[in-house]
Motif scaffolding. Structure first.
Motif, PDB file in Angstrom:
ATOM      1  N   VAL A 177      53.751  47.056  43.952  1.00 36.14           N
ATOM      2  CA  VAL A 177      52.328  47.274  44.255  1.00 36.14           C
ATOM      3  C   VAL A 177      51.539  47.483  42.970  1.00 36.14           C
ATOM      4  CG1 VAL A 177      50.719  48.892  45.310  1.00 36.14           C
ATOM      5  CG2 VAL A 177      52.727  48.162  46.568  1.00 36.14           C
ATOM      6  N   ALA A 178      52.054  48.349  42.103  1.00 38.23           N
ATOM      7  CA  ALA A 178      51.326  48.616  40.857  1.00 38.23           C
ATOM      8  C   ALA A 178      51.256  47.364  39.991  1.00 38.23           C
ATOM      9  CB  ALA A 178      51.996  49.753  40.101  1.00 38.23           C
ATOM     10  N   GLY A 179      52.355  46.636  39.913  1.00 40.18           N
ATOM     11  CA  GLY A 179      52.355  45.411  39.120  1.00 40.18           C
ATOM     12  C   GLY A 179      51.396  44.375  39.676  1.00 40.18           C
ATOM     13  N   LEU A 180      51.367  44.284  40.993  1.00 40.96           N
ATOM     14  CA  LEU A 180      50.460  43.319  41.616  1.00 40.96           C
ATOM     15  C   LEU A 180      49.004  43.680  41.335  1.00 40.96           C
ATOM     16  CD1 LEU A 180      50.082  40.894  43.486  1.00 40.96           C
ATOM     17  CD2 LEU A 180      50.110  42.456  45.414  1.00 40.96           C
ATOM     18  N   PHE A 181      48.683  44.957  41.454  1.00 39.85           N
ATOM     19  CA  PHE A 181      47.297  45.368  41.210  1.00 39.85           C
ATOM     20  C   PHE A 181      46.932  45.204  39.735  1.00 39.85           C
ATOM     21  CE2 PHE A 181      45.048  47.278  44.784  1.00 39.85           C
ATOM     22  CZ  PHE A 181      46.009  47.138  45.766  1.00 39.85           C
ATOM     23  N   LEU A 182      47.898  45.465  38.872  1.00 41.10           N
ATOM     24  CA  LEU A 182      47.611  45.280  37.450  1.00 41.10           C
ATOM     25  C   LEU A 182      47.348  43.814  37.149  1.00 41.10           C
ATOM     26  CD1 LEU A 182      47.412  46.521  34.648  1.00 41.10           C
ATOM     27  CD2 LEU A 182      49.854  46.163  34.377  1.00 41.10           C
ATOM     28  N   ALA A 183      48.176  42.959  37.743  1.00 50.44           N
ATOM     29  CA  ALA A 183      47.975  41.528  37.516  1.00 50.44           C
ATOM     30  C   ALA A 183      46.633  41.083  38.075  1.00 50.44           C
ATOM     31  CB  ALA A 183      49.119  40.744  38.165  1.00 50.44           C
ATOM     32  N   VAL A 184      46.290  41.590  39.256  1.00 55.29           N
ATOM     33  CA  VAL A 184      45.003  41.218  39.855  1.00 55.29           C
ATOM     34  C   VAL A 184      43.854  41.711  38.986  1.00 55.29           C
ATOM     35  CG1 VAL A 184      43.483  41.653  41.810  1.00 55.29           C
ATOM     36  CG2 VAL A 184      45.862  41.064  42.201  1.00 55.29           C
ATOM     37  N   ALA A 185      43.998  42.931  38.456  1.00 54.45           N
ATOM     38  CA  ALA A 185      42.925  43.470  37.613  1.00 54.45           C
ATOM     39  C   ALA A 185      42.746  42.635  36.351  1.00 54.45           C
ATOM     40  CB  ALA A 185      43.236  44.922  37.247  1.00 54.45           C
ATOM     41  N   LEU A 186      43.865  42.270  35.727  1.00 57.76           N
ATOM     42  CA  LEU A 186      43.761  41.461  34.512  1.00 57.76           C
ATOM     43  C   LEU A 186      43.212  40.081  34.825  1.00 57.76           C
ATOM     44  CD1 LEU A 186      47.085  42.489  32.733  1.00 57.76           C
ATOM     45  CD2 LEU A 186      44.765  43.197  32.187  1.00 57.76           C
ATOM     46  N   LEU A 187      43.656  39.515  35.941  1.00 59.78           N
ATOM     47  CA  LEU A 187      43.146  38.198  36.315  1.00 59.78           C
ATOM     48  C   LEU A 187      41.650  38.250  36.578  1.00 59.78           C
ATOM     49  CD1 LEU A 187      45.934  36.857  38.694  1.00 59.78           C
ATOM     50  CD2 LEU A 187      45.082  35.730  36.663  1.00 59.78           C
ATOM     51  N   ALA A 188      41.223  39.303  37.273  1.00 58.11           N
ATOM     52  CA  ALA A 188      39.796  39.418  37.575  1.00 58.11           C
ATOM     53  C   ALA A 188      38.985  39.588  36.293  1.00 58.11           C
ATOM     54  CB  ALA A 188      39.558  40.591  38.515  1.00 58.11           C
ATOM     55  N   ALA A 189      39.505  40.408  35.387  1.00 54.45           N
ATOM     56  CA  ALA A 189      38.789  40.596  34.124  1.00 54.45           C
ATOM     57  C   ALA A 189      38.721  39.301  33.344  1.00 54.45           C
ATOM     58  CB  ALA A 189      39.473  41.685  33.298  1.00 54.45           C
ATOM     59  N   HIS A 190      39.829  38.601  33.332  1.00 54.01           N
ATOM     60  CA  HIS A 190      39.849  37.328  32.604  1.00 54.01           C
ATOM     61  C   HIS A 190      38.901  36.324  33.245  1.00 54.01           C
ATOM     62  CE1 HIS A 190      41.462  34.152  30.099  1.00 54.01           C
ATOM     63  NE2 HIS A 190      41.623  33.408  31.172  1.00 54.01           N
ATOM     64  N   ALA A 191      38.873  36.325  34.562  1.00 54.28           N
ATOM     65  CA  ALA A 191      37.997  35.384  35.260  1.00 54.28           C
ATOM     66  C   ALA A 191      36.528  35.689  35.011  1.00 54.28           C
ATOM     67  CB  ALA A 191      38.293  35.423  36.759  1.00 54.28           C
ATOM     68  N   HIS A 192      36.222  36.953  34.729  1.00 55.84           N
ATOM     69  CA  HIS A 192      34.834  37.315  34.461  1.00 55.84           C
ATOM     70  C   HIS A 192      34.497  37.189  32.985  1.00 55.84           C
ATOM     71  CE1 HIS A 192      34.812  38.797  38.541  1.00 55.84           C
ATOM     72  NE2 HIS A 192      33.525  38.974  38.438  1.00 55.84           N
ATOM     73  N   GLY A 193      35.368  36.572  32.229  1.00 60.10           N
ATOM     74  CA  GLY A 193      35.048  36.286  30.842  1.00 60.10           C
ATOM     75  C   GLY A 193      35.328  37.410  29.872  1.00 60.10           C
ATOM     76  N   VAL A 194      36.111  38.390  30.286  1.00 66.57           N
ATOM     77  CA  VAL A 194      36.427  39.496  29.386  1.00 66.57           C
ATOM     78  C   VAL A 194      37.511  39.047  28.415  1.00 66.57           C
ATOM     79  CG1 VAL A 194      37.339  41.825  29.243  1.00 66.57           C
ATOM     80  CG2 VAL A 194      35.817  41.198  31.111  1.00 66.57           C
ATOM     81  N   ASP A 195      37.222  39.176  27.151  1.00 68.36           N
ATOM     82  CA  ASP A 195      38.222  38.861  26.134  1.00 68.36           C
ATOM     83  C   ASP A 195      39.111  40.096  25.966  1.00 68.36           C
ATOM     84  OD1 ASP A 195      39.726  38.176  23.965  1.00 68.36           O
ATOM     85  OD2 ASP A 195      38.082  37.175  22.914  1.00 68.36           O
ATOM     86  N   LEU A 196      40.273  40.047  26.598  1.00 70.02           N
ATOM     87  CA  LEU A 196      41.116  41.234  26.653  1.00 70.02           C
ATOM     88  C   LEU A 196      41.581  41.651  25.264  1.00 70.02           C
ATOM     89  CD1 LEU A 196      43.195  40.267  29.811  1.00 70.02           C
ATOM     90  CD2 LEU A 196      41.285  41.833  29.661  1.00 70.02           C
ATOM     91  N   MET A 197      41.927  40.676  24.445  1.00 69.94           N
ATOM     92  CA  MET A 197      42.420  41.027  23.116  1.00 69.94           C
ATOM     93  C   MET A 197      41.314  41.638  22.261  1.00 69.94           C
ATOM     94  SD  MET A 197      45.011  41.252  21.296  1.00 69.94           S
ATOM     95  CE  MET A 197      46.178  40.285  22.248  1.00 69.94           C
ATOM     96  N   LYS A 198      40.132  41.049  22.360  1.00 70.49           N
ATOM     97  CA  LYS A 198      39.012  41.599  21.595  1.00 70.49           C
ATOM     98  C   LYS A 198      38.669  43.002  22.085  1.00 70.49           C
ATOM     99  CE  LYS A 198      36.203  38.467  20.272  1.00 70.49           C
ATOM    100  NZ  LYS A 198      35.174  37.447  20.290  1.00 70.49           N
ATOM    101  N   LEU A 199      38.749  43.176  23.388  1.00 70.28           N
ATOM    102  CA  LEU A 199      38.466  44.496  23.954  1.00 70.28           C
ATOM    103  C   LEU A 199      39.490  45.515  23.457  1.00 70.28           C
ATOM    104  CD1 LEU A 199      36.862  46.248  25.952  1.00 70.28           C
ATOM    105  CD2 LEU A 199      38.433  45.500  27.733  1.00 70.28           C
ATOM    106  N   ALA A 200      40.749  45.108  23.411  1.00 72.77           N
ATOM    107  CA  ALA A 200      41.784  46.034  22.941  1.00 72.77           C
ATOM    108  C   ALA A 200      41.581  46.381  21.472  1.00 72.77           C
ATOM    109  CB  ALA A 200      43.157  45.406  23.162  1.00 72.77           C
TER     110      ALA A 200
END
Lengths: 541, 72
Positions: free
Chosen positions: A130-153
């Protein structure tokens, strides 16, 4: 905390309108409107534009699925700003200011931490999935909204060290604040009776300051501007030390005494406004006009420009303006439109052909069509097409198609196993050997006629019949003893005159022969496994 | 970073396509699942569906990570 003060044309002291950052960072605050508990989900929903029910369901699933939901909710409550916009609890404790992206990144980190704890303790279980699925969904959603995850980190250290705006914190009256952050976003303007002052000693003020005090008040009728920032931000201005200069815009009020006691006090003398003239210097040379403003040859001084603030940092995402301070970004290369790929269409066509061939071959066989084999073959074909598409791209459609096929197979398995075949079936066995099979109707209508069998007196014959979806009719000889063991998931079971229906129906019944045979009657044992539909057992003529 | 990205692109000018990790991992997943279904090794939907969801999620995660690293 005082707002910037200027003199109005009538000589009265008023406050200048508050300054706003050029690009105010988005904040994530709880919402008191439509909240259930603390307003966390309502605030997240307001920020993301997603229905709050989605977040509530997500928190509940995380709560009961792995327990992380509770800690995540608490973290969100602590990190998010209050509904009024005041800093959240953690921001108050640490004297920091978190924008929305920072809070979302921290919440994702909490979820990832919970997943890591799950993995390190129990490895794989429901909570981990469950936690892994939600984490993946959260990252996918962020990526889909144009969030540059690496730049954010990478920008997280800068974001976590951001100090709050002065208006967000309570400072005792009279206490000066050492600031290294941009001005606050638009605090409400309130009348301020206290006159303006500067923290600099009068003796240290430059001549321009003294001149400023002697300027007739009518010349100060200008667009309201933050007074202190001009002094602070001007290059080469006294006290321009880069970071520790006190922002006079937030200085406590002091009596408006002229810097030099010999100077005449500012008198409210109504007069016509005079044009502003810049008497000396130029921009970049430390020059100031008679009003202590830096020389601005291209129009009014713009103190809202983040680049002119002493706190400006090229790494502060809230103030960063790549158009001015970064090397000109390389023009985004216009990607040539990729040639149309036929891999997906060819693969789906191939899978259809392979499935059709298997159906045709199995339909001619006595066992009938086995959807399991057909579905598996289609899935393998789609997988092979995806392997090819991995190198030449455009495999998203195949992923969707393969997922749908796998889900269909899963649904089929869920409802009583995959049907062995599809279509109408009629069996009329004439020998005992022909009955030694499972008469599986699969999906469709089936009829099993046992009246043509020749049974030895006193013998026992066991027949297995199954149906997944549809109706099943079994006709038995009238001169045999009948023993029925039938189950049905949904539907009716009718054995002679007995009828039982509903869900998870089970019927065990023994019927004596209607017609007395010569000698000992033979016994037929019917094991019926039904799915969705009706099952009927009746005597033949 | 900008310079390094340019330099990296110049170092690999002949690269004409990039591996689609989502497609690659999903393809492997579907092939394995198809074989297991055909051989009746998987008959329980409570096994099939979690494996499918987890596999696709893992493939998506790897795809995102690869794109993040490529965008550096």
């Amino acid at each position: 905390m005082c707002a910037p003060l200027v003199l109005s044309h009538d000589g009265g002291m008023t406050e200048a309108p508050s300054r706003e950052p050029a690009a105010p960072p988005r904040v994530l605050r709880r919402s008191s409107e439509g909240r259930f508990l603390m307003g966390v989900c309502a605030g997240l929903a307001r920020h993301t534009g997603i229905d709050p029910v989605v977040f509530r369901v997500g928190f509940v699933i995380l709560l009961f699925g792995s327990g992380i939901g509770l800690f995540l909710y608490i973290a969100a409550y602590l990190l998010m700003k209050e509904p009024s916009g005041r800093p959240g609890l953690i921001e108050q404790w640490t004297h920091r200011d978190f924008d929305a992206d920072t809070v979302m990144a921290l919440l994702t980190a909490v979820l990832a931490l919970g997943l890591g704890i799950n993995l390190s303790t129990v490895w794989l279980d429901t909570g981990t999935l469950v936690a892994g699925l939600f984490l993946a969904v959260a990252l996918l959603a962020a990526h889909a909204h144009g969030v540059d995850l690496m730049k954010l980190a990478r920008s997280m250290p800068e974001r976590l060290n951001r100090r709050p705006a002065p208006s967000d914190l309570d400072v005792p009256a009279g206490q000066e604040r050492v600031t290294d952050f941009p001005p606050p976003p638009s605090p409400p303007v309130t009348p301020q009776p206290s006159p303006r002052t500067s923290e600099q000693p009068a003796a240290e003020r430059p001549a321009a300051t003294a001149a400023h005090a002697s300027v007739p008040p009518e010349t100060r009728e200008e667009p309201l501007r933050p007074y202190g920032v001009q002094e602070e931000d001007a290059p080469g201005a006294p006290g321009h030390d880069g970071r520790t200069r006190v922002a006079p815009a937030y200085e406590p009020a002091e009596p408006a005494e002229p810097a030099d006691p010999a100077e005449p006090p500012v008198s409210p003398a109504p007069a016509e406004p005079e044009p502003i003239t810049y008497s000396q210097g130029g921009y970049g040379t430390g020059g100031y006009d008679a009003h202590e403003r830096p020389f601005a040859p291209h129009g009014p001084y713009q103190p809202l420009d983040p680049a002119k603030r002493t706190t400006w940092s090229p790494y502060d995402p809230a103030l960063y303006d790549p158009a001015r301070f970064a090397p000109p970004p390389a023009p985004r290369p216009v990607r040539p439109r990729q040639p149309r790929s036929f891999i997906g269409a060819i693969t789906i066509l191939l899978a259809t052909i392979i499935g059709g061939i298997i159906v045709a071959v199995q339909a001619a066989s006595p066992s009938g069509v086995q959807p399991t084999v057909v579905g598996g073959a289609v899935l393998v074909t789609l997988g092979a097409g995806l392997l090819i598409a991995a190198w030449w791209g455009k495999g998203a459609g195949l992923v969707a198609a393969g997922t749908m096929v796998a889900l269909l197979i899963g649904v089929g398995l869920m409802f009583g196993g995959l049907p062995a075949k599809v279509g109408s079936s009629v069996w009329v066995p004439t020998t005992i050997e022909e009955t030694r099979q499972v008469f599986d109707v699969g999906v469709g209508d089936g009829e099993l006629d046992l009246t043509e069998l020749t049974l030895k007196p006193g013998s026992t014959l066991e027949v297995d019949v199954a149906v997944t979806l549809g109706t099943l009719e079994i006709v038995v000889p009238p001169d045999t003893r009948l023993e029925v063991h039938a189950t049905n998931k949904v539907g009716d079971i009718q054995v002679d005159q007995s009828l039982r229906g509903g869900v998870d129906v089970k019927l065990d019944k023994v019927l004596e022969p209607d017609v007395k045979p010569e000698g000992e009657p033979a016994t037929i044992v019917l094991n019926i496994e039904g799915g969705v539909g009706d099952v009927e057992v009746r005597r033949g003529a | 970073m900008w310079r390094s990205a340019v330099a990296r692109d110049l170092e690999r000018p002949r690269r004409v396509h990039r591996t689609d990790w989502m497609a690659l991992l999903s393809g492997i997943l579907f092939i394995v699942l198809g074989i297991l279904i055909m051989t009746r090794s998987i008959t329980d939907p409570l096994v099939l569906l979690p494996v499918l969801v987890t596999g696709l999620g893992f493939a998506g995660l790897v795809s995102i990570i690869s794109r993040v690293f490529r965008s550096k």
